[in-house]
Scaffold this motif. Sequence first.
Motif, short mmCIF file in Angstrom:
data_model
loop_
_atom_site.label_atom_id
_atom_site.label_comp_id
_atom_site.label_asym_id
_atom_site.label_seq_id
_atom_site.Cartn_x
_atom_site.Cartn_y
_atom_site.Cartn_z
N ALA A 95 -22.23 -13.88 -99.11
CA ALA A 95 -23.30 -12.87 -99.07
C ALA A 95 -22.97 -11.72 -98.12
O ALA A 95 -23.59 -10.66 -98.20
N HIS A 96 -21.98 -11.91 -97.26
CA HIS A 96 -21.59 -10.88 -96.30
C HIS A 96 -20.30 -10.18 -96.69
O HIS A 96 -19.66 -9.54 -95.85
N GLN A 97 -19.92 -10.26 -97.94
CA GLN A 97 -18.72 -9.56 -98.39
C GLN A 97 -19.02 -8.15 -98.89
O GLN A 97 -18.13 -7.36 -99.13
N ASP A 98 -20.29 -7.83 -99.05
CA ASP A 98 -20.73 -6.49 -99.40
C ASP A 98 -20.59 -5.62 -98.15
O ASP A 98 -20.97 -6.04 -97.06
N ARG A 99 -20.08 -4.41 -98.29
CA ARG A 99 -19.89 -3.55 -97.11
C ARG A 99 -21.20 -3.20 -96.41
O ARG A 99 -21.21 -2.82 -95.25
N HIS A 100 -22.32 -3.38 -97.11
CA HIS A 100 -23.62 -3.09 -96.52
C HIS A 100 -24.14 -4.27 -95.69
O HIS A 100 -25.15 -4.13 -95.00
N ARG A 101 -23.50 -5.40 -95.77
CA ARG A 101 -23.91 -6.59 -95.02
C ARG A 101 -22.68 -7.20 -94.33
O ARG A 101 -22.23 -8.29 -94.65
N PRO A 102 -22.12 -6.47 -93.35
CA PRO A 102 -20.86 -6.89 -92.74
C PRO A 102 -20.99 -8.12 -91.85
O PRO A 102 -22.06 -8.43 -91.32
N LEU A 103 -19.86 -8.77 -91.69
CA LEU A 103 -19.70 -9.93 -90.81
C LEU A 103 -18.42 -9.68 -90.02
O LEU A 103 -17.34 -9.53 -90.60
N ILE A 104 -18.55 -9.61 -88.70
CA ILE A 104 -17.40 -9.35 -87.85
C ILE A 104 -17.25 -10.47 -86.81
O ILE A 104 -18.22 -11.18 -86.52
N VAL A 105 -16.04 -10.60 -86.28
CA VAL A 105 -15.77 -11.60 -85.25
C VAL A 105 -15.12 -10.94 -84.05
O VAL A 105 -14.50 -9.88 -84.16
N ALA A 106 -15.26 -11.61 -82.92
CA ALA A 106 -14.57 -11.21 -81.69
C ALA A 106 -13.52 -12.26 -81.39
O ALA A 106 -13.83 -13.46 -81.36
N GLU A 107 -12.29 -11.80 -81.21
CA GLU A 107 -11.22 -12.69 -80.75
C GLU A 107 -11.01 -12.45 -79.27
O GLU A 107 -10.89 -11.30 -78.83
N ARG A 108 -10.98 -13.53 -78.53
CA ARG A 108 -10.78 -13.44 -77.08
C ARG A 108 -9.77 -14.50 -76.68
O ARG A 108 -9.92 -15.67 -77.04
N GLU A 109 -8.73 -14.08 -76.01
CA GLU A 109 -7.68 -14.99 -75.54
C GLU A 109 -7.16 -15.87 -76.68
O GLU A 109 -6.97 -17.08 -76.51
N GLY A 110 -6.98 -15.26 -77.84
CA GLY A 110 -6.35 -15.95 -78.96
C GLY A 110 -7.25 -16.81 -79.83
O GLY A 110 -6.77 -17.52 -80.71
N HIS A 111 -8.55 -16.77 -79.60
CA HIS A 111 -9.45 -17.57 -80.44
C HIS A 111 -10.70 -16.76 -80.79
O HIS A 111 -11.03 -15.79 -80.11
N VAL A 112 -11.39 -17.18 -81.85
CA VAL A 112 -12.64 -16.55 -82.24
C VAL A 112 -13.72 -17.01 -81.26
O VAL A 112 -13.99 -18.20 -81.13
N ALA A 113 -14.32 -16.03 -80.58
CA ALA A 113 -15.29 -16.33 -79.53
C ALA A 113 -16.73 -16.10 -79.96
O ALA A 113 -17.66 -16.55 -79.29
N GLY A 114 -16.93 -15.40 -81.08
CA GLY A 114 -18.29 -15.13 -81.53
C GLY A 114 -18.28 -14.27 -82.77
O GLY A 114 -17.22 -13.85 -83.24
N TYR A 115 -19.47 -14.04 -83.28
CA TYR A 115 -19.58 -13.22 -84.49
C TYR A 115 -20.90 -12.47 -84.50
O TYR A 115 -21.84 -12.82 -83.80
N ALA A 116 -20.93 -11.42 -85.32
CA ALA A 116 -22.15 -10.65 -85.55
C ALA A 116 -22.23 -10.33 -87.03
O ALA A 116 -21.20 -10.16 -87.70
N SER A 117 -23.46 -10.26 -87.53
CA SER A 117 -23.64 -9.95 -88.95
C SER A 117 -24.89 -9.10 -89.14
O SER A 117 -25.81 -9.12 -88.33
N LEU A 118 -24.87 -8.36 -90.24
CA LEU A 118 -26.06 -7.70 -90.74
C LEU A 118 -26.39 -8.38 -92.05
O LEU A 118 -25.56 -8.44 -92.95
N SER A 119 -27.59 -8.91 -92.14
CA SER A 119 -28.02 -9.65 -93.32
C SER A 119 -29.21 -8.94 -93.96
O SER A 119 -29.90 -8.15 -93.31
N SER A 120 -29.45 -9.26 -95.20
CA SER A 120 -30.63 -8.72 -95.87
C SER A 120 -31.87 -9.17 -95.11
O SER A 120 -31.97 -10.32 -94.69
N TYR A 121 -32.78 -8.24 -94.93
CA TYR A 121 -34.05 -8.57 -94.27
C TYR A 121 -35.05 -8.90 -95.36
O TYR A 121 -35.51 -8.03 -96.08
N ARG A 122 -35.34 -10.14 -95.50
CA ARG A 122 -36.24 -10.64 -96.54
C ARG A 122 -35.74 -10.28 -97.93
O ARG A 122 -34.95 -9.38 -98.11
#
Length: 169
Positions: free
Chosen positions: A45-72
């Motif tokens: 559901a987050h492969q649409d450019r309008h609903r992105p999903l990003i990750v933060a890499e820190r010291e060689g590993h994924v440390a967290g993520y953020a997403s924009l999702s459909s609101y209702r």
Amino acid sequence: MKIRKASREDLGVLLAIYNYEVINGTATFDLRPKSQEEWNRWFDAHQDRHRPLIVAEREGHVAGYASLSSYREKEAYRCTAELSVYVAPDDRRCGVATALMEEILKLAKKDETLHTVVSVITSGNEVSRRLHERFGFTFCGTIRDVGIKFGQYLSIDQYRLSVGKNIIV
């Protein structure tokens, strides 16, 4: 720290970060851990450019993520997205959430289909409240006692940020 678009290879780590919060925290009102199948659908559901999903890499590993999702799931909400930010427990207080927030809001502001970004924060989550306010989100109100987790009623605080597009059609 490197911020990038999430890939399918990241899903196991993202699922672990989210399920940790399901089991141990109140940032989500989910009561049971998500399955890999559910998480695959969420990723899709987050492969649409309008609903992105990003990750933060820190010291060689994924440390967290953020997403924009459909609101209702109502068509009138098409110009609004809901923001989520999750950080692995060992990577908190290292600037991960701030870096993710900066990048996801840049993406939101570039998106010609978005007018508003909203966040729903469990009342009392002062770290999340301060993060959102630092990025210009405004408090819109509290809905009291809407969830039950760990044997207690939980309230939610609603926040919004205008991303500046006037797209009424």
